[in-house]
Each structure stands twice: as structure tokens, then as C-alpha cells.
Design a protein around this motif. Structure first.
Motif, PDB file in Angstrom:
ATOM      1  N   SER A   8       9.830 -16.652   5.490  1.00  0.00           N
ATOM      2  CA  SER A   8       9.637 -16.851   4.061  1.00  0.00           C
ATOM      3  C   SER A   8       8.248 -17.412   3.781  1.00  0.00           C
ATOM      4  N   ASN A  49       5.505 -17.052   5.659  1.00  0.00           N
ATOM      5  CA  ASN A  49       4.524 -15.992   5.911  1.00  0.00           C
ATOM      6  C   ASN A  49       4.500 -14.972   4.772  1.00  0.00           C
ATOM      7  N   TYR A  50       5.671 -14.650   4.236  1.00  0.00           N
ATOM      8  CA  TYR A  50       5.732 -13.719   3.109  1.00  0.00           C
ATOM      9  C   TYR A  50       5.059 -14.331   1.882  1.00  0.00           C
ATOM     10  N   TYR A  51       5.309 -15.624   1.665  1.00  0.00           N
ATOM     11  CA  TYR A  51       4.691 -16.299   0.521  1.00  0.00           C
ATOM     12  C   TYR A  51       3.165 -16.326   0.641  1.00  0.00           C
ATOM     13  N   GLN A  54       1.266 -14.171   2.013  1.00  0.00           N
ATOM     14  CA  GLN A  54       0.735 -12.834   1.725  1.00  0.00           C
ATOM     15  C   GLN A  54       0.929 -12.438   0.263  1.00  0.00           C
ATOM     16  N   ASN A  55       2.002 -12.912  -0.342  1.00  0.00           N
ATOM     17  CA  ASN A  55       2.342 -12.518  -1.721  1.00  0.00           C
ATOM     18  C   ASN A  55       2.581 -13.759  -2.566  1.00  0.00           C
ATOM     19  N   GLN A  56       1.523 -14.413  -2.947  1.00  0.00           N
ATOM     20  CA  GLN A  56       1.657 -15.671  -3.677  1.00  0.00           C
ATOM     21  C   GLN A  56       1.910 -15.418  -5.159  1.00  0.00           C
ATOM     22  N   ASN A  57       3.127 -15.722  -5.543  1.00  0.00           N
ATOM     23  CA  ASN A  57       3.485 -15.728  -6.962  1.00  0.00           C
ATOM     24  C   ASN A  57       4.623 -16.725  -7.143  1.00  0.00           C
ATOM     25  N   ASN A 115       8.108 -15.908  -5.399  1.00  0.00           N
ATOM     26  CA  ASN A 115       8.102 -16.130  -3.944  1.00  0.00           C
ATOM     27  C   ASN A 115       7.989 -17.615  -3.607  1.00  0.00           C
ATOM     28  N   ARG A 116       7.291 -18.349  -4.470  1.00  0.00           N
ATOM     29  CA  ARG A 116       7.185 -19.798  -4.255  1.00  0.00           C
ATOM     30  C   ARG A 116       8.563 -20.451  -4.388  1.00  0.00           C
TER      31      ARG A 116
END
Length: 139
Positions: A95, A97-99, A101-104, A107-108
Motif C-alpha cells: 500500500s 509503495n502504491y501510494y 507512485q500514485n499520490q492522491n 490512496n492516502r
């Protein structure tokens, strides 16, 4: 033979048998106790690192790089963690690592929920391990 002699011999034999059993069991119990003591020491170190990580979650991820701390927690949890903690931490790392790469905001929030789940599992496991729940019940 008199009854008192038979009783004395029986009690002497019983005492001897108890002594022998004690000589065999005591070292084994001491070894188990030492192992448990060491395990609790290592678990406490892990728990301290998890608490540090928990403190970071209340701050901005952008301001603080949690990767070094997560790496330390990973090392300790792989060595001294239980399966449920290891699995939960693996989900947390994915989670995170995904955050990264895709910070919004969505996802936060997912990351914070994953952190919360991990902390809940770890804290409850540690409470159970140090028998804190039993102590609180006796209050």
C-alpha cells in the motif's frame, strides 16, 4: 516388617523419585524460561520500532521518509513477528509503495487504513503476549 518402617520406606522412595524428576525437569523449564525471556526482549525491540512508525503516521509522509524505519521493522518482523503481523506488514508495504507512485487523497486514506490495521494487529498481539489483558481483567 512393621507398618511404620514400610511407611518410612515408601515416603523415602517417594521423596527420592520426586528429587530425580525435579533434577530432570528443572533444567528444561529454565531453558524454556530463558527462551521466552529473550523472545520478549526481541519482541519489545520490534514493538518500539512499530511505535516509532505509528508516530510517523500522524505526520506528513512527504516531510518524513519512513522507508528506513519500515526497513528496520521489516527485518525485525520477519525474524520475530507472527504470521498475521508479517502478512499485515506486507500489505502495508504494498500500500505504501502504491501510494508513493500514485499520490492522491484516496490512496492516502487507503494507506492510513492499512497502517491502522497493521498497528491494531501488532498492538493486540503484543498486549496478549505480555498478558496485559489478564492484568486489566483483575482490576
Amino acid at each position: 516388617m512393621e507398618t511404620s518402617n514400610i511407611i518410612a520406606l515408601a515416603l523415602g522412595g517417594l521423596g527420592f523419585a520426586i528429587s530425580i524428576v525435579g533434577l530432570v525437569i528443572t533444567p528444561e523449564l529454565n531453558l524454556k524460561s530463558k527462551r521466552l525471556e529473550k523472545r520478549l526482549e526481541y519482541r519489545f525491540q520490534l514493538f518500539q520500532k512499530i511505535l516509532e512508525l505509528w508516530e510517523y503516521t500522524n505526520q506528513s509522509f512527504e516531510k518524513h521518509d519512513v522507508r528506513p524505519l519500515m526497513s528496520e521493522v521489516n527485518k525485525l518482523i520477519q525474524l520475530y513477528g507472527y504470521n498475521s503481523e508479517i502478512e499485515s506488514f506486507d500489505k502495508l508495504v504494498k500500500s505504501y509503495n502504491y501510494y508513493v507512485q500514485n499520490q492522491n487523497e484516496v490512496n492516502r486514506q487507503k494507506l492510513l487504513t492499512t497502517f491502522s490495521d497493521f498497528f491494531s494487529i501488532s498492538f493486540n498481539r503484543y498486549r496478549k503476549e505480555i498478558s496485559l489483558e489478564k492484568l486489566l481483567e483483575n482490576r
